[in-house]
Design an enzyme around this catalytic site. Structure first.
Site, PDB file in Angstrom:
ATOM      1  N   GLU A   1      44.043  71.993  76.072  1.00 24.19           N
ATOM      2  CA  GLU A   1      42.933  72.046  75.719  1.00 24.19           C
ATOM      3  C   GLU A   1      42.447  70.749  75.477  1.00 24.19           C
ATOM      4  OE1 GLU A   1      41.145  75.018  76.068  1.00 24.19           O
ATOM      5  OE2 GLU A   1      42.816  75.867  76.272  1.00 24.19           O
TER       6      GLU A   1
ATOM      7  N   LYS B   1      52.549  70.008  64.773  1.00 22.73           N
ATOM      8  CA  LYS B   1      52.103  68.715  64.165  1.00 22.73           C
ATOM      9  C   LYS B   1      50.571  68.845  64.169  1.00 22.73           C
ATOM     10  CE  LYS B   1      51.280  64.604  65.923  1.00 22.73           C
ATOM     11  NZ  LYS B   1      50.245  64.369  65.128  1.00 22.73           N
TER      12      LYS B   1
ATOM     13  N   THR C   1      42.113  64.110  76.851  1.00 26.72           N
ATOM     14  CA  THR C   1      42.546  64.067  78.406  1.00 26.72           C
ATOM     15  C   THR C   1      43.799  63.139  78.579  1.00 26.72           C
ATOM     16  OG1 THR C   1      40.541  65.203  79.006  1.00 26.72           O
ATOM     17  CG2 THR C   1      41.603  64.099  80.746  1.00 26.72           C
TER      18      THR C   1
ATOM     19  N   THR D   1      45.811  61.795  76.489  1.00 28.63           N
ATOM     20  CA  THR D   1      47.259  62.451  75.861  1.00 28.63           C
ATOM     21  C   THR D   1      47.668  63.556  76.638  1.00 28.63           C
ATOM     22  OG1 THR D   1      46.077  61.802  73.909  1.00 28.63           O
ATOM     23  CG2 THR D   1      48.132  63.039  73.255  1.00 28.63           C
TER      24      THR D   1
ATOM     25  N   CYS E   1      34.300  69.522  70.864  1.00 27.42           N
ATOM     26  CA  CYS E   1      34.797  69.511  72.116  1.00 27.42           C
ATOM     27  C   CYS E   1      33.748  70.220  73.108  1.00 27.42           C
ATOM     28  CB  CYS E   1      36.239  70.050  72.675  1.00 27.42           C
ATOM     29  SG  CYS E   1      36.392  71.618  71.873  1.00 27.42           S
TER      30      CYS E   1
ATOM     31  N   GLU F   1      33.650  60.850  78.033  1.00 25.93           N
ATOM     32  CA  GLU F   1      33.564  61.500  76.695  1.00 25.93           C
ATOM     33  C   GLU F   1      33.420  60.587  75.534  1.00 25.93           C
ATOM     34  OE1 GLU F   1      36.902  63.428  74.992  1.00 25.93           O
ATOM     35  OE2 GLU F   1      35.857  65.204  74.364  1.00 25.93           O
TER      36      GLU F   1
HETATM   37  P1  NAD Z   1      44.372  63.075  70.637  1.00 23.83           P
HETATM   38  O1  NAD Z   1      44.777  63.236  72.086  1.00 23.83           O
HETATM   39  O2  NAD Z   1      44.282  61.592  70.272  1.00 23.83           O
HETATM   40  O3  NAD Z   1      45.433  63.456  69.758  1.00 23.83           O
HETATM   41  C1  NAD Z   1      45.534  65.060  69.452  1.00 23.83           C
HETATM   42  C2  NAD Z   1      46.997  65.305  68.930  1.00 23.83           C
HETATM   43  O4  NAD Z   1      47.853  65.013  69.714  1.00 23.83           O
HETATM   44  C3  NAD Z   1      47.262  64.698  67.673  1.00 23.83           C
HETATM   45  O5  NAD Z   1      47.958  65.287  66.574  1.00 23.83           O
HETATM   46  C4  NAD Z   1      47.896  63.383  67.912  1.00 23.83           C
HETATM   47  O6  NAD Z   1      48.757  62.903  66.923  1.00 23.83           O
HETATM   48  C5  NAD Z   1      48.888  63.951  69.054  1.00 23.83           C
HETATM   49  N1  NAD Z   1      49.275  63.047  70.027  1.00 23.83           N
HETATM   50  C6  NAD Z   1      49.074  61.954  70.367  1.00 23.83           C
HETATM   51  N2  NAD Z   1      49.734  61.253  71.265  1.00 23.83           N
HETATM   52  C7  NAD Z   1      50.908  62.200  71.652  1.00 23.83           C
HETATM   53  C8  NAD Z   1      51.710  62.149  72.557  1.00 23.83           C
HETATM   54  N3  NAD Z   1      52.184  61.092  73.294  1.00 23.83           N
HETATM   55  N4  NAD Z   1      52.714  63.585  72.220  1.00 23.83           N
HETATM   56  C9  NAD Z   1      52.235  64.438  71.827  1.00 23.83           C
HETATM   57  N5  NAD Z   1      51.281  64.440  70.730  1.00 23.83           N
HETATM   58  C10 NAD Z   1      50.499  63.412  70.838  1.00 23.83           C
HETATM   59  O7  NAD Z   1      43.153  63.631  70.353  1.00 23.83           O
HETATM   60  P2  NAD Z   1      42.150  63.400  69.150  1.00 23.83           P
HETATM   61  O8  NAD Z   1      41.313  62.106  68.958  1.00 23.83           O
HETATM   62  O9  NAD Z   1      42.816  63.881  67.878  1.00 23.83           O
HETATM   63  O10 NAD Z   1      40.956  64.628  69.481  1.00 23.83           O
HETATM   64  C11 NAD Z   1      39.676  64.415  70.029  1.00 23.83           C
HETATM   65  C12 NAD Z   1      40.067  65.083  71.537  1.00 23.83           C
HETATM   66  O11 NAD Z   1      40.255  66.289  71.406  1.00 23.83           O
HETATM   67  C13 NAD Z   1      38.618  64.979  71.973  1.00 23.83           C
HETATM   68  O12 NAD Z   1      38.956  64.646  73.401  1.00 23.83           O
HETATM   69  C14 NAD Z   1      38.259  66.300  72.288  1.00 23.83           C
HETATM   70  O13 NAD Z   1      37.544  66.849  73.254  1.00 23.83           O
HETATM   71  C15 NAD Z   1      39.644  66.970  72.609  1.00 23.83           C
HETATM   72  N6  NAD Z   1      39.252  68.441  71.806  1.00 23.83           N
HETATM   73  C16 NAD Z   1      39.344  69.419  72.942  1.00 23.83           C
HETATM   74  C17 NAD Z   1      39.342  70.971  72.440  1.00 23.83           C
HETATM   75  C18 NAD Z   1      39.370  71.843  73.510  1.00 23.83           C
HETATM   76  O14 NAD Z   1      39.504  73.136  73.095  1.00 23.83           O
HETATM   77  N7  NAD Z   1      39.300  71.683  74.707  1.00 23.83           N
HETATM   78  C19 NAD Z   1      39.242  70.857  71.010  1.00 23.83           C
HETATM   79  C20 NAD Z   1      38.967  70.011  70.332  1.00 23.83           C
HETATM   80  C21 NAD Z   1      39.232  68.712  70.496  1.00 23.83           C
END
Ligand code: NAD
Length: 480
Positions: free
Chosen positions: A248, A173, A228, A230, A282, A384
């Site tokens: 991640e 997804k 984090t 999520t 990130c 963050e």
């Molecule tokens: P998010 O956690 O809101 O969403 C990430 C994904 O998870 C999306 O596809 C979303 O639809 C899905 N999701 C949300 N709730 C869920 C649930 N209950 N069950 C399963 N899936 C669910 O994050 P975002 O806003 O899309 O991305 C930004 C964040 O990602 C920032 O915190 C950033 O630091 C982090 N990030 C980390 C890395 C890394 O490698 N550590 C890389 C890129 C981004």
């Protein structure tokens, strides 16, 4: 208006419910497409297809699996410009960045694991008591891969490539905020001849479609990249089901600049590591610590460079800072700038939403923002923000800056600037981050372990780490 479809069992299909969500172009602030609002019913269909495909795919010789993955990589390259345009339109990032980073990296991910799997070998141990052990690593089953919006196709392929190369089938997804390139990718998979059901892409909301993947009893491993909060929720659901988990998560990365650094390199790279992709990587160094001796000089030079960065239409060549990904995200970032001021910070440049003319008049643009005068432990420096906002703080002693660097709940990446090799090693050793760059930033070798400590995640991606994650280990001991 493009209406995106799910990719299930080798076909592009409408969601079971027939319901769609709006897809917004953040540079225009305008709906430009629709994406399936998938539910557990779509996830069920995708999982059934993935389960049915597993037997064949997991027993397909690696050379054959590699051939299909390489073919997908070739198709990504052939569609380079089209994919880059789609990524820029969907995400708001400068087209130039999508052309030079996002899309080339997506094909590199596919190729890296297509070749990597052919070198992935089992270990064997001779035991003095008179036995031979050999360790098999077999694909696990249906992998759930969930990715975020900041580097959409880049991070999507970073998970899917090792999962498929290792012989798993996948239910994936992408983020509902940036679904377009994953949809185009599904078309390329069909063109490449990826067997039906091997990869299934379900579009939709995290709490609905994403949660259904996490909860599904027939998906035994989850690879997730995102926030984090999520990640905590995912871990709470998946842990009692004993799923294999790779998380991640977020970061609040320190960028430590010692007085003995190569000043010009530290300066120019820090501008990039602060504001690349509108600060929505990130790995961006959002807390800059500068040794007192050069602090004022660095701040003045940094602000001068940042003031020259052009905020503008992502499609234009001269644009350095494009749109942030969505209206809610823009509001979140602006609220942190307000918080920074309330906490006593001084905004040296930026701080405001930018109103552009023409097609971008309703877009979500924020000036690159530099804040000074804050303590290392205030909220602005602990939470963050994930936008074009950095803080700069002075330090005197090495121990002091290590304490500041380690003071957050995160531990993803850190950058250290010094020409003193011994100091570089010492500080790298003491900073609690999974990834440390010395005198560079975002220099990636895909073989290296990638991931964070503390609340930045669990597990590592990259190289063998990912192939180990996507396989189950079995040791066989034979008495001689
Ligand atoms: P998010 O956690 O809101 O969403 C990430 C994904 O998870 C999306 O596809 C979303 O639809 C899905 N999701 C949300 N709730 C869920 C649930 N209950 N069950 C399963 N899936 C669910 O994050 P975002 O806003 O899309 O991305 C930004 C964040 O990602 C920032 O915190 C950033 O630091 C982090 N990030 C980390 C890395 C890394 O490698 N550590 C890389 C890129 C981004």
């Amino acid at each position: 208006m493009t209406q995106i479809k799910n990719y299930i069992n080798g076909e592009l299909v409408a969601p079971v419910s027939g319901e769609y969500l709006d897809n917004i172009n953040p540079a225009e602030g305008k709906v430009y497409g629709q994406i399936p609002d998938s539910t557990s019913k779509d996830v069920e269909k995708a999982t059934e297809a993935a389960k049915a495909a597993f037997e064949d795919w997991s027993n397909t010789p690696v050379t054959k699996r590699a051939r299909v993955l390489n073919k997908i990589a070739d198709l990504i390259d052939q569609n380079h410009e089209r994919l880059a345009k789609a990524e820029s339109e969907d995400n708001g990032k400068p087209l130039k960045l999508a052309m030079s980073v996002d899309i080339p990296r997506a094909s590199a991910n596919m190729r890296f694991y297509a070749t990597g799997i052919q070198h992935f070998a089992s270990e064997s141990h001779y035991t003095e008591e008179g036995a031979i052990n050999y360790t098999m690593r077999r694909p696990v089953g249906v992998a759930g891969c969930i990715s975020p919006w900041n580097l959409p196709l880049y991070l999507f392929t970073w998970k899917i490539a090792p999962a498929l190369a290792a012989g798993n089938t996948v239910v994936a997804k992408p983020s509902e905020v940036t679904p377009m390139t994953a949809f185009l990718f599904s078309e390329l998979c069909i063109e490449a001849g990826l067997p039906s059901g091997v990869l299934n892409i379900v579009h939709g909301l995290g709490g609905k479609a994403g949660q259904a993947i996490i909860e599904h009893k027939d998906i035994p491993l989850i690879s997730f990249t995102g926030g984090t909060e999520t990640g905590k929720r995912i871990a709470a659901t998946a842990a009692p089901m004993f799923k294999k988990l790779s998380l991640e998560l977020g970061g609040k990365n320190p960028n430590i600049i010692f007085a003995d650094c190569d000043f010009d390199k530290a300066l120019s790279t820090s501008v990039i590591s602060s504001f690349a992709n509108q600060g929505q990587i990130c790995l961006c160094g959002s807390r800059i610590f500068v040794e007192e001796e050069i602090h004022d000089k660095f701040v003045a030079a940094f602000v001068e460079k940042v003031k020259k960065m052009q905020v503008g239409d992502p499609a234009e060549e001269s644009t350095r800072v494009g749109a942030v990904v969505s209206k809610p995200h823009m509001e979140k970032v602006l609220s942190y700038i307000k918080l920074g001021k309330e906490e006593g910070g001084e905004v040296l440049t930026g701080g405001q939403q930018v109103k552009l003319d023409g097609r971008c008049e309703n877009g979500y643009f924020i000036e690159p923002t530099v804040i000074t005068g804050l303590s290392h432990n205030c909220r602005t420096n602990q939470e963050e923000i994930f936008g074009p906002v950095v803080t700069i703080m002075p330090f005197n002693e090495e121990e002091e800056v290590i304490e500041y660097a380690n003071s957050t709940a995160y531990g993803l990446a850190a950058t250290i600037w010094t020409e003193n090799l011994t100091k570089a090693h010492r500080v790298a050793h003491s900073v609690k981050s999974g990834i440390i760059w010395v005198n560079c930033w975002l220099l990636r070798d895909l073989r290296t372990p990638f991931g964070g400590m503390k609340q930045s995640g669990v597990g590592r991606e990259g190289g063998w780490e990912a192939l180990r994650f996507f396989t189950e280990t079995k040791n066989v001991c034979i008495k001689l």
